[in-house]
Design a protein around this motif. Structure first.
Motif, mmCIF file in Angstrom:
data_model
loop_
_atom_site.group_PDB
_atom_site.id
_atom_site.type_symbol
_atom_site.label_atom_id
_atom_site.label_comp_id
_atom_site.label_asym_id
_atom_site.label_seq_id
_atom_site.Cartn_x
_atom_site.Cartn_y
_atom_site.Cartn_z
ATOM 1 N N THR A 467 19.163 18.031 -36.591
ATOM 2 C CA THR A 467 19.218 18.008 -38.062
ATOM 3 C C THR A 467 18.171 18.967 -38.598
ATOM 4 O O THR A 467 17.215 19.323 -37.890
ATOM 5 C CB THR A 467 18.917 16.595 -38.600
ATOM 6 O OG1 THR A 467 17.565 16.241 -38.242
ATOM 7 C CG2 THR A 467 19.894 15.571 -38.034
ATOM 8 N N PRO A 468 18.317 19.388 -39.843
ATOM 9 C CA PRO A 468 17.279 20.240 -40.427
ATOM 10 C C PRO A 468 15.908 19.582 -40.396
ATOM 11 O O PRO A 468 14.892 20.258 -40.177
ATOM 12 C CB PRO A 468 17.777 20.454 -41.855
ATOM 13 C CG PRO A 468 19.263 20.321 -41.767
ATOM 14 C CD PRO A 468 19.488 19.257 -40.732
ATOM 15 N N GLU A 469 15.873 18.271 -40.577
ATOM 16 C CA GLU A 469 14.601 17.564 -40.580
ATOM 17 C C GLU A 469 13.950 17.601 -39.196
ATOM 18 O O GLU A 469 12.736 17.841 -39.066
ATOM 19 C CB GLU A 469 14.823 16.104 -41.013
ATOM 20 C CG GLU A 469 15.237 15.930 -42.468
ATOM 21 C CD GLU A 469 16.689 16.314 -42.714
ATOM 22 O OE1 GLU A 469 17.023 16.625 -43.874
ATOM 23 O OE2 GLU A 469 17.490 16.315 -41.738
ATOM 24 N N LEU A 471 14.484 19.801 -36.782
ATOM 25 C CA LEU A 471 14.088 21.171 -36.460
ATOM 26 C C LEU A 471 12.850 21.589 -37.253
ATOM 27 O O LEU A 471 12.021 22.366 -36.763
ATOM 28 C CB LEU A 471 15.249 22.132 -36.723
ATOM 29 C CG LEU A 471 16.447 21.953 -35.771
ATOM 30 C CD1 LEU A 471 17.610 22.816 -36.207
ATOM 31 C CD2 LEU A 471 16.050 22.294 -34.336
ATOM 32 N N LYS A 472 12.702 21.069 -38.448
ATOM 33 C CA LYS A 472 11.498 21.368 -39.229
ATOM 34 C C LYS A 472 10.261 20.829 -38.519
ATOM 35 O O LYS A 472 9.205 21.473 -38.490
ATOM 36 C CB LYS A 472 11.619 20.758 -40.627
ATOM 37 C CG LYS A 472 10.440 21.086 -41.541
ATOM 38 C CD LYS A 472 10.643 20.497 -42.938
ATOM 39 C CE LYS A 472 9.462 20.834 -43.844
ATOM 40 N NZ LYS A 472 9.651 20.254 -45.210
ATOM 41 N N LYS A 475 9.575 23.115 -35.333
ATOM 42 C CA LYS A 475 9.082 24.441 -35.689
ATOM 43 C C LYS A 475 9.402 25.517 -34.630
ATOM 44 O O LYS A 475 8.512 26.170 -34.088
ATOM 45 C CB LYS A 475 7.565 24.404 -35.929
ATOM 46 C CG LYS A 475 7.142 23.510 -37.085
ATOM 47 C CD LYS A 475 5.634 23.510 -37.249
ATOM 48 C CE LYS A 475 5.207 22.613 -38.403
ATOM 49 N NZ LYS A 475 3.727 22.573 -38.552
ATOM 50 N N LEU A 618 22.533 24.248 -39.896
ATOM 51 C CA LEU A 618 21.309 24.526 -39.147
ATOM 52 C C LEU A 618 20.895 25.995 -39.145
ATOM 53 O O LEU A 618 19.816 26.325 -38.638
ATOM 54 C CB LEU A 618 21.481 24.065 -37.685
ATOM 55 C CG LEU A 618 21.848 22.591 -37.465
ATOM 56 C CD1 LEU A 618 22.035 22.319 -35.978
ATOM 57 C CD2 LEU A 618 20.782 21.662 -38.039
ATOM 58 N N ASP A 620 19.618 28.088 -41.050
ATOM 59 C CA ASP A 620 18.392 28.559 -41.719
ATOM 60 C C ASP A 620 17.144 27.816 -41.243
ATOM 61 O O ASP A 620 16.113 27.832 -41.923
ATOM 62 C CB ASP A 620 18.536 28.393 -43.240
ATOM 63 C CG ASP A 620 19.630 29.270 -43.814
ATOM 64 O OD1 ASP A 620 19.782 30.413 -43.332
ATOM 65 O OD2 ASP A 620 20.349 28.813 -44.720
ATOM 66 N N CYS A 621 17.215 27.217 -40.044
ATOM 67 C CA CYS A 621 16.126 26.351 -39.583
ATOM 68 C C CYS A 621 15.140 27.042 -38.643
ATOM 69 O O CYS A 621 14.313 26.378 -38.016
ATOM 70 C CB CYS A 621 16.691 25.105 -38.908
ATOM 71 S SG CYS A 621 17.565 24.003 -40.057
#
Length: 651
Positions: A467-469, A471-472, A475, A618, A620-621
């Motif tokens: 998920t974007p979260e 992957l954030k 990093k 995803l 743009d992660c």
């Protein structure tokens, strides 16, 4: 100093042939090079093609096919002469590329005879060639064949010797004379093709005469002690051709002129897939030919035929069926196979899938490619995975074949790699292949990649949805999206019924399949599943809305697949599925009529659709993102492997 104990002592044992020593019993069989110039010289990529297998530990590497007499064999294949600039130099570079790694460079001398033009990409062009053979006749495909006159025969015999001498000058240390597979020497040996009434036809001794004259010419050219190998078909394997008993006589008839008898099988026109065993055949199905011939000759005998399992190859040698093992496709899939066997790392071998990608590419594009090895045909671009200049945090999303190849390659370059897989098992679509015995090696490919990733330190997180979260938090410096595709489920009534199984899930639900089956979708996946079910004794119907089956199948695999379909299945082309019932599949036929195709179980195999939703979620992660495999465009294992490998090289 203690000697290493070999698990496969016969495979790893050196052998002396003629006056030349070979480091083990695993030889690389003849395969045409990857590129050829307009004037039939060795192209710049070809030396690396052969070199890769020499580096991988093969004891001998055979370059092919070197046509000895272009005047009567006008195929666009390799030539060697002193008149064409670069001709001798090209072959010298090939021999050197092989020898520098401790392998013996060998070259196959050939004449296509009545099959000249076989490898031309322009298939119409071969109809403009003059096809020469032992006798006048018209091939089944309508191409006329003209009988060679004795003067031409003698010129060809002389050319074999002259070409052999040039090969020796170029640095080759063994000559293979191609006398099998329906090529010219085989045509003279064959009662089906040779109807001459002169000294080259009629009796067995007369039909053998051309082969003996060729071998005598080669021996005069290369001198004593220089190994000469004769490649022959142990049996032609078609009605009217010669049998194994005849093959024994042929081997006995030439053994005084050769140092190694290489026993293959079949004839081009009537048995391509006897020579090149498909996934539907047993590994080593042709070994019995070599085993029988070996009983009747005193020279070493080599065998070949879809061999890639060290256990099986060791047994063949240990039991005296042969003295040498030849491999072709197995060493495209994994050129390091001999090194791995010698070092006791056989569990790392990447098995050939027998998918025929390698053989389909050559007549289609004039190049070489291997489904599981992205280096093949592109060796000059680099044979090693080099360390990255800067170590990065890499996240790969998707544990299918493309994602695993990307993760493995990135780890080999020194990056810190984490692979996220949303299910509880790696392999992607390859997981479904474990239920089809003839495709089990595709399932094993996933297992092999998983083992390699573990050894390279890839962190694998199963049952983890990217998920974007997430992957954030991770990093990553680089993100490789290999999220694959999803099965297409057509919006027809009843498609969600209990009697419907999506082909991807067949391995999980195969016990639900009853004795009568309708496969909805006649692509490659549908046809192969249908054949498997037919082999199990079930009554199988294939429903396809187009006018042809398996249009997504390569040109080499498709003909044999269609034979299996014809044997095991009933086919309904131009039929569109309309509704699933408990009794089968209601379809609309080409005339617009509604018909019931009977079957208690329906296998849905209408195709795959790229998972673009996950890609867009995803993409743009990370600062650097690459998409590979089916999520870009639904394709095949070949492209997924290739894209995953090169995405990791681009990091």
């Amino acid at each position: 100093m203690l000697k290493m104990t070999q698990k496969y002592p016969h495979l790893c044992e050196p052998i002396t042939i003629g006056r030349v020593n070979f480091r083990n019993r695993m030889f690389s069989a003849p395969m045409g090079g990857t590129d050829i110039t307009a004037d039939c010289c060795v192209g710049p990529r070809t030396p690396g093609f052969y070199e890769l297998r020499a580096k991988g530990g093969a004891a001998a590497v055979t370059a092919s096919e070197l046509v000895v007499h272009p005047a009567t064999d006008a195929s666009h294949m390799f030539h060697l002469d002193l008149k064409t600039p670069g001709s001798l130099a090209g072959w010298t570079f090939v021999a050197d590329a092989i020898a520098r790694h401790g392998a013996v460079p060998s070259v196959e001398l050939s004449h296509s005879g009545q099959y000249a033009g076989t490898y031309l990409i322009d298939k119409d062009a071969k109809r403009n060639l003059t096809q020469y053979g032992p006798s006048d006749w018209v091939r089944p495909d309508g191409i006329p064949v003209k009988a060679l006159i004795e003067e031409q025969i003698q010129d060809i015999v002389k050319a074999y010797g002259e070409t052999a001498a040039l090969c020796k000058r170029a640095g080759f240390q063994m000559i293979m004379v191609h006398g099998g597979h329906g090529w010219l020497i085989n045509q003279f040996l064959s009662p089906a093709f040779n109807h001459r009434t002169d000294q080259y036809g009629g009796s067995f001794e007369n039909r053998l005469r051309f082969a003996r004259e060729v071998l005598t010419s080669v021996r005069r050219a290369v001198g004593p002690g220089f190994p000469i190998e004769f490649r022959m078909s142990g049996s032609e394997m078609f009605e009217g051709g010669y049998t194994l008993q005849d093959g024994v006589k042929i081997a006995q008839g030439i053994e005084d002129l050769v140092d190694l008898i290489h026993v293959s099988a079949g004839s081009y026109q009537f048995g391509f897939f006897n020579t090149h065993l498909p996934m539907f055949s047993e590994h080593g199905a042709n070994v019995y030919l070599a085993a029988e011939i070996k009983k009747h000759v005193n020279k070493p005998v080599a065998t070949i035929g879809a061999l890639n399992d060290p256990e099986q190859m060791e047994e063949i040698l240990a039991s005296g069926k042969a003295d040498v093992i030849y491999m072709a496709r197995a060493l495209l899939a994994d050129p390091e196979l001999p090194n791995k066997v010698m070092a006791g790392r056989e569990d790392e071998i990447v098995r050939c899938l027998r998918c025929f990608t390698c053989m389909a590419e050559r007549p289609t594009t004039g190049t070489r490619r291997c489904t599981v090895n992205p280096l093949i045909g592109r060796e000059c671009e680099g044979m090693e995975v080099l360390p990255a200049a800067r170590k990065k945090r890499v996240v790969v999303v998707g544990g299918g074949v493309g994602g695993m190849k990307a993760a493995l390659t990135a780890a080999q370059r020194g990056h810190t790699v984490t692979l996220l897989e949303k299910t509880d098992q790696l392999g992607g679509i390859l997981k479904s292949e474990q239920a089809l015995p003839f495709k089990y090696e595709m399932y094993q490919l996933g297992l092999s990649l998983a083992r390699q990733m573990e050894r390279e330190g890839v962190e694998v997180r199963l049952s983890t949805t990217a998920t974007p979260e997430l992957l954030k938090q991770m990093k990553p410096d680089a993100l490789i999206l290999a999220v694959g595709s999803n099965p297409v489920i057509p919006p027809i009534p009843g498609i969600r019924s209990e009697n419907v199984i999506v082909v991807n899930n067949y391995y999980l639900e195969k016990d639900k399949v009853e004795d009568s089956v309708v496969v909805l979708g006649g692509g490659l996946a549908g046809c192969e599943c249908a054949v498997h079910l037919g082999m199990e004794g079930k009554k199988v119907h294939i429903v396809e809305m187009r006018d042809a089956l398996a249009v997504d199948c390569n040109i080499r695999h498709r003909p044999i697949l269609m034979k299996q379909v014809e044997k095991y299945c009933t086919v309904h082309l131009n039929h569109a599925g309309q509704e699933v019932t408990k009794d089968g599949l209601l379809c609309q036929d080409a005339e617009g009529q509604t018909v019931l195709i009977p079957g208690k179980t329906i296998i849905c195999a209408v195709g795959q659709r790229s998972d673009r939703y996950t890609v867009m979620t995803l993409r743009d992660c990370a600062p650097w993102v690459r998409e590979v495999g089916d999520c870009c465009r639904v394709s095949n294992i070949t492209n997924a492997i290739y894209q995953g490998y090169h995405a990791a090289l681009d990091l």
